[in-house]
Design an enzyme around this catalytic site. Structure first.
Site, short mmCIF file in Angstrom:
data_model
loop_
_atom_site.label_atom_id
_atom_site.label_comp_id
_atom_site.label_asym_id
_atom_site.label_seq_id
_atom_site.Cartn_x
_atom_site.Cartn_y
_atom_site.Cartn_z
CG LEU A 17 55.13 26.12 20.91
CD1 LEU A 17 54.04 26.80 21.71
CD2 LEU A 17 54.55 25.12 19.92
N GLY A 18 58.84 28.40 19.23
CA GLY A 18 59.50 29.52 18.56
C GLY A 18 60.62 30.07 19.40
NE ARG A 19 66.32 29.16 20.10
CZ ARG A 19 67.19 28.18 19.87
NH1 ARG A 19 68.12 28.33 18.96
NH2 ARG A 19 67.11 27.04 20.55
N GLY A 23 64.12 35.10 24.36
CA GLY A 23 63.87 33.79 24.93
C GLY A 23 63.26 32.82 23.95
CE LYS A 40 59.45 36.04 25.51
NZ LYS A 40 58.88 37.34 25.09
CG ASP A 134 57.95 43.83 17.52
OD1 ASP A 134 58.10 44.28 16.36
OD2 ASP A 134 58.46 42.77 17.90
#
Length: 429
Positions: A17-19, A23, A40, A134
């Site tokens: 799904l994402g990086r 991680g 994750k 963030d």
């Protein structure tokens, strides 16, 4: 790591799904409970990375709210264990706000709901003694509401660099942590982040949701330098109350910014003002060329100069913020929207509202409007207040006695809205 890896004979990793820097997040199938989750998987790292992983797991385990991604399980491998460390999170069925904004601004009513929902999540986060640090569109997931035609349900994700107030730093002193385009002035000044930093970032996110334009683009140095040169551009066509709220949230002085509970209450109560509002074409803020970045060696000195010249925590600002906070606490406890409107007035008077970027002054000052806030419709019985009678004038021959003035009353109302949803498809950071 391959997508077909099986963790603990339970979590079957599927598509990525994402990086992020810490991680990779996978869509995974939980064989034991027969459901899809987000996993994750942390990259291999040093001892300091292990401390960060444990801090993220601890942070997520300490908070729970419909507008926060839920931690379901975790494995933190000890030294020498070949099994990778990972977190198991709820899978939010939808895109992140960054992907949504790549197609343009979101409807105004949806932007208000996102701002209110994330502010509610921050109430819980800040109440647990944490700062997200963030907050940005990529870390806000938009889950399906489950209702045909319903607005997406916003969830705050990725606590990879969350900061526990009063704890030892996990980073080298003097380093800036966060995404440059959404850093608060005090974060850019390498100061200890507080809850006000998250409010500043949420203000920029809400503004971007309404306009579709990232306010401080460019490289990290360009984004930070631009923040020194100008304040955020707030469309003049926005309702004055919203201009005041966004201006207060993005004030350079942290003491002027509202708290998370104040933002949550105000965003919910003022949401109807945005019904049908769209940004006029003439007011669409152009993608400004990134501000020329100062050399890194000079940037720290410039930031220090701004800190000295701005009333960051001046006695007057701190006193005004303290007085406004006391009013709001009483308002929330009593459910009085009229008093919340009063607090919004105080915040609006201190907040900027303009369409063109305003150069930073040597004293950090910013133009402040004086909006008029109209309280909502009365829903509780008003309290009559007897007006004092004026002193009777000396009697004069054949002159009638002046009539007594009529008594008046003021009413207030209350109300709040809240919704939740379910569903996580977001890259880890």
């Amino acid at each position: 790591m391959l997508p077909d890896t099986l963790l603990f004979d339970r979590y079957e990793l599927r598509d990525r799904l994402g990086r992020g820097g810490m991680g990779t997040v996978y869509r995974a199938f939980d064989r034991q409970l027969e459901r899809f989750v987000a996993v994750k998987v942390f990259a291999a790292g040093e001892a300091s990375d292990d401390a960060r992983r444990r801090a993220e797991a601890t942070a997520l385990a300490r908070v729970s709210h419909p507008n926060l991604v839920t931690l379901l399980d975790a494995h933190l491998s000890p030294e020498g264990d070949p099994t990778p460390s990972f977190l198991v999170l709820e899978l939010v069925d939808g895109e992140d706000l960054r992907s949504r904004l790549d197609r343009g601004p979101v409807p105004a009513e949806e932007a208000a709901a996102i701002a209110g929902g994330i502010a509610e999540a921050l109430v819980v986060v800040h109440g647990a003694g944490m700062v997200h640090r963030d907050l940005k569109p990529a870390n806000i997931l938009l889950g399906d509401s489950g209702v045909p035609g319903g607005m997406p349900h916003a969830k705050l994700a990725d606590f990879g660099i969350a900061h526990l107030l009063g704890t030892e730093r996990l980073t080298t002193a003097g380093t800036i942590i966060g995404t440059a385009g959404y850093l608060s002035p005090e974060q850019a000044d390498v100061a200890e982040p507080g809850p006000e930093a998250d409010i500043y970032a949420l203000g920029l996110v809400a503004l971007e949701a309404l306009t579709g334009v990232t306010e401080y683009p460019g490289t990290p140095l360009e984004a930070v330098t631009a923040r020194l040169a100008r304040d955020p551009r707030i469309p003049a066509s926005l309702p004055e109350d919203w201009r005041g709220l966004l201006g207060a949230m993005t004030a350079r002085d942290p003491g002027i910014r509202p708290t998370a509970i104040e933002v949550a209450v105000m965003a919910r109560e003022l949401a109807p003002q945005l019904t049908g509002w769209t940004l006029p074409p003439a007011e669409v803020p152009g993608e400004m060329a990134p501000t020329a970045a100062m050399p890194a060696a000079e940037l720290g000195g410039a930031l220090a100069g701004v800190a000295e010249g701005s009333p960051r925590r001046s006695g007057g600002a701190a006193e005004r913020a303290s007085r406004r906070r006391r009013i709001l606490v009483g308002a929330v406890a009593a459910g009085s929207v009229a008093v919340v409107a009063l607090a919004l007035t105080l915040g609006s008077v201190l907040a900027p509202a303009f369409t063109e970027p305003t150069p930073a002054g040597t004293d950090g000052s910013t133009p402040r409007p004086s909006p008029t806030v109209t309280g909502p419709a009365q829903t509780v019985a008003p309290v009559a207040t007897q007006a004092p009678e004026p002193a009777a004038p000396a009697p004069a021959p054949a002159a009638p006695v002046a009539p007594k003035p009529a008594t008046g009353n003021n009413g207030n109302g209350n109300g709040n809205g809240h919704g939740n949803g379910n569903g996580h498809g977001k890259g880890g950071g």
